[in-house]
Motif scaffolding. Sequence first.
Motif, short mmCIF file in Angstrom:
data_model
loop_
_atom_site.label_atom_id
_atom_site.label_comp_id
_atom_site.label_asym_id
_atom_site.label_seq_id
_atom_site.Cartn_x
_atom_site.Cartn_y
_atom_site.Cartn_z
N GLU A 1 0.84 -1.22 0.00
CA GLU A 1 0.00 0.00 0.00
C GLU A 1 0.87 1.26 0.00
N LEU A 2 1.89 1.26 0.87
CA LEU A 2 2.79 2.41 0.95
C LEU A 2 3.58 2.56 -0.35
N ARG A 3 4.05 1.45 -0.88
CA ARG A 3 4.85 1.49 -2.11
C ARG A 3 4.04 2.07 -3.27
N CYS A 4 2.83 1.58 -3.46
CA CYS A 4 2.00 2.05 -4.58
C CYS A 4 1.64 3.52 -4.43
N SER A 5 1.30 3.93 -3.21
CA SER A 5 0.91 5.32 -2.98
C SER A 5 2.05 6.28 -3.26
N ILE B 1 -0.55 8.08 6.61
CA ILE B 1 0.73 7.65 6.04
C ILE B 1 1.92 8.11 6.88
N MET B 2 1.82 9.28 7.53
CA MET B 2 2.92 9.77 8.34
C MET B 2 3.18 8.86 9.52
N GLU B 3 2.11 8.33 10.11
CA GLU B 3 2.28 7.40 11.23
C GLU B 3 2.92 6.09 10.78
N VAL B 4 2.59 5.66 9.54
CA VAL B 4 3.23 4.45 9.00
C VAL B 4 4.74 4.66 8.91
N MET B 5 5.16 5.76 8.32
CA MET B 5 6.58 6.01 8.13
C MET B 5 7.29 6.29 9.45
N THR B 6 6.62 6.95 10.39
CA THR B 6 7.21 7.19 11.71
C THR B 6 7.47 5.90 12.45
N ASP B 7 6.51 4.97 12.39
CA ASP B 7 6.69 3.70 13.08
C ASP B 7 7.77 2.84 12.42
N ILE C 1 -3.67 9.72 -1.78
CA ILE C 1 -3.82 8.50 -2.58
C ILE C 1 -3.98 7.28 -1.67
N TYR C 2 -3.19 7.23 -0.61
CA TYR C 2 -3.24 6.11 0.34
C TYR C 2 -4.66 5.95 0.89
N LYS C 3 -5.25 7.07 1.35
CA LYS C 3 -6.60 6.99 1.93
C LYS C 3 -7.66 6.71 0.88
N GLU C 4 -7.46 7.23 -0.32
CA GLU C 4 -8.43 7.02 -1.38
C GLU C 4 -8.45 5.56 -1.84
N MET C 5 -7.26 4.96 -1.99
CA MET C 5 -7.17 3.61 -2.53
C MET C 5 -7.34 2.53 -1.48
N TYR C 6 -6.86 2.78 -0.25
CA TYR C 6 -6.82 1.71 0.74
C TYR C 6 -7.50 2.06 2.06
N GLY C 7 -7.99 3.28 2.20
CA GLY C 7 -8.51 3.72 3.49
C GLY C 7 -9.72 2.94 3.96
N ASN C 8 -9.85 2.83 5.29
CA ASN C 8 -10.99 2.18 5.92
C ASN C 8 -12.10 3.19 6.19
N SER D 1 -8.88 5.27 9.07
CA SER D 1 -7.53 4.72 9.20
C SER D 1 -7.07 4.11 7.88
N VAL D 2 -5.77 3.82 7.82
CA VAL D 2 -5.21 3.18 6.63
C VAL D 2 -4.45 1.92 7.05
N PRO D 3 -4.49 0.87 6.23
CA PRO D 3 -3.79 -0.37 6.58
C PRO D 3 -2.37 -0.39 6.02
N ALA D 4 -1.50 -1.09 6.73
CA ALA D 4 -0.17 -1.41 6.22
C ALA D 4 0.01 -2.91 6.39
N THR D 5 0.24 -3.60 5.29
CA THR D 5 0.33 -5.06 5.31
C THR D 5 1.78 -5.51 5.33
N PHE D 6 2.09 -6.41 6.26
CA PHE D 6 3.41 -7.01 6.36
C PHE D 6 3.26 -8.50 6.03
#
Length: 347
Positions: free
Chosen positions: A200-204, A255-261, A289-296, A300-305
């Motif tokens: 999700e992060l990569r595509c956005s 997305i900022m919280e994703v990158m901060t973590d 883009i992140y919220k538009e494509m993957y947002g709940n 919130s937004v998901p990050a998949t590992f």
Amino acid sequence: MSRTVCGTVLRRLPAAGSAPAASRSSGRRLQAVPRSEPRRGLSVSSRGTMNVFNREMKKRQKNWAASLQDGHQYDYLRDEVGSRVADRVYDIARTFPVALDVGGGKSHIAEHLSKDVVQRLFLTDISEKTLRRQSEIPTHCVLADEEFLPFKENTFDLVVSSLSLHWINDLPGALKQIHQVLKPDGVFIGAMAGGETLYELRCSLQLAETEREGGFSPRVSPYTAVTDLGNLLGQAGFNMLTVDVDDVQVHYPGIMEVMTDLQGMGESNCAWNRRSLLHRDTILAAAAIYKEMYGNEDGSVPATFEILYMIGWKPHESQAKPAKRGSATASFGDLSKISQPADTDKS
């Protein structure tokens, strides 16, 4: 800042033991992660060494993350994956006198193990500030690079590793070294990030950079594809292989919280071809883009590992061996006849 961790085994190849089902992180829940069509990961070849990652920068990143006063709040993913690796150790009904944790850092696996299972542990990491013992097992901390293990052959009964091997340049070579330090009939149990991690992060980021800057550069590190892992283990000399996959999904405010973590975990990109500068306009576009494509629905937004788990054994004469070719006494073609009713004599 709130996070929700969720995940389950979605795709599973033949595995030894049952999959862990409950999270050990308070305030977080596990749930199924919906999966669309497969996404393509990075293929890794065992021919030669790929110099993809700046290992010195990875060391600095991990040292910085370990120096944070609130660094423990970023350990949730390592704790969860470490507990699942420990579960796989418990699936093997034996005691391991001497074990090695490769890239173990804060011993996220050992804290879930007891000294009745592992009697003595050697804990290694490339980062001196990350090395920390926090288990009941007698532990020796060794500052060592995962690519250059400073141990003799046939030393350990068990080798484990969690979320470290995806930063290795020479993964085939590292697996061969792990195979060498294991005793015959010793077992390697590991976990690493797979090719679909953070898609999700990569595509956005790629879409945002293309829109705002006319092209994109790698912002997320390349990972190994699950289809390559079995071949790499086999080429390193392991047998009786097991590879299975977990998708762990973490929900963030944005997305900022994703990158901060990721930075707090010491998991920032350290590829040589990365670009250090990310323009403000690009970040804002990527967030939208992140919220538009993957947002709940809750914002919130998901990050998949994608977590790849592997089990491999060092060969020993006592291990079960496959039957010789042509020794079968039944044909697969006969299986279709099993459910057919037997013919009866007509009167």
